[in-house]
Design a protein around this motif. Sequence first.
Motif, PDB file in Angstrom:
ATOM      1  N   ALA A 106       0.816  -1.211   0.000  1.00 20.06           N
ATOM      2  CA  ALA A 106       0.000   0.000   0.000  1.00 20.06           C
ATOM      3  C   ALA A 106       0.849   1.259   0.000  1.00 20.06           C
ATOM      4  CB  ALA A 106      -0.934   0.003   1.208  1.00 20.06           C
ATOM      5  N   PHE A 107       1.997   1.210   0.721  1.00 21.52           N
ATOM      6  CA  PHE A 107       2.815   2.401   0.889  1.00 21.52           C
ATOM      7  C   PHE A 107       4.293   2.080   0.723  1.00 21.52           C
ATOM      8  CE2 PHE A 107      -0.971   3.142   3.495  1.00 21.52           C
ATOM      9  CZ  PHE A 107      -1.399   4.348   2.983  1.00 21.52           C
ATOM     10  N   LEU A 108       5.027   3.073   0.252  1.00 22.86           N
ATOM     11  CA  LEU A 108       6.484   3.027   0.216  1.00 22.86           C
ATOM     12  C   LEU A 108       6.977   4.230   0.992  1.00 22.86           C
ATOM     13  CD1 LEU A 108       9.170   1.832  -0.872  1.00 22.86           C
ATOM     14  CD2 LEU A 108       8.910   3.390  -2.820  1.00 22.86           C
ATOM     15  N   LEU A 109       7.758   3.974   2.043  1.00 23.05           N
ATOM     16  CA  LEU A 109       8.278   5.036   2.890  1.00 23.05           C
ATOM     17  C   LEU A 109       9.784   5.135   2.716  1.00 23.05           C
ATOM     18  CD1 LEU A 109       5.753   3.639   4.408  1.00 23.05           C
ATOM     19  CD2 LEU A 109       6.561   4.917   6.354  1.00 23.05           C
ATOM     20  N   LYS A 110      10.268   6.344   2.570  1.00 25.05           N
ATOM     21  CA  LYS A 110      11.715   6.593   2.596  1.00 25.05           C
ATOM     22  C   LYS A 110      12.017   7.146   3.973  1.00 25.05           C
ATOM     23  CE  LYS A 110      15.500   9.249   0.621  1.00 25.05           C
ATOM     24  NZ  LYS A 110      15.881  10.315  -0.303  1.00 25.05           N
ATOM     25  N   ILE A 111      12.931   6.475   4.674  1.00 29.70           N
ATOM     26  CA  ILE A 111      13.243   6.892   6.032  1.00 29.70           C
ATOM     27  C   ILE A 111      14.731   7.156   6.181  1.00 29.70           C
ATOM     28  CG2 ILE A 111      11.257   5.713   7.037  1.00 29.70           C
ATOM     29  CD1 ILE A 111      13.118   3.491   7.879  1.00 29.70           C
ATOM     30  N   VAL A 112      15.063   8.090   7.068  1.00 33.30           N
ATOM     31  CA  VAL A 112      16.447   8.432   7.359  1.00 33.30           C
ATOM     32  C   VAL A 112      16.589   8.412   8.882  1.00 33.30           C
ATOM     33  CG1 VAL A 112      18.228  10.213   7.189  1.00 33.30           C
ATOM     34  CG2 VAL A 112      16.652   9.843   5.284  1.00 33.30           C
TER      35      VAL A 112
END
Length: 154
Positions: A106-112
């Motif tokens: 459902a979602f693609l998250l870019k995290i740092v």
Amino acid sequence: MVQSSEIDLIDKKILQELTSDARIPFAELGRRVGLSPSAAAERVRQLESLELIRGYRAEINLQALGFPITAFVRLTCDGNHYRPFLKFLPTLDAVQECHHLTGGDAFLLKIVLSSVGQLEDLIEKLLPYGNPTTSMVLSTPLERKQDARLLGNL
């Protein structure tokens, strides 16, 4: 949405110049696109009012500030968890981008993040909303911000 036919060649040149250097003075911008400084400033204001220019930002080196971990998290999310996840999402400071997808995820998250431990904590926080699948970034051989080359296709 503004159609590409609604902006002229000068507008396209302005967008290209600002994509390359958003801090360019109006005098220099005008010189590069063939306008006076005041005419260049007015064109920029018009592009802003049309929301073709949404803002100006400093590009920060997050790795240099102690955030060496970049990862992408794909999240499956059934209908019951969809809206609660969207309400929870803004509380996750590590999330730089979230994209709603077609297909199985459902979602693609870019995290740092600053550590693998923080990544583990974040994944745990996502579990009530769906099944996360995580991919850590090893390197980034190509990174394009809003690329002026795309504007050449307008």
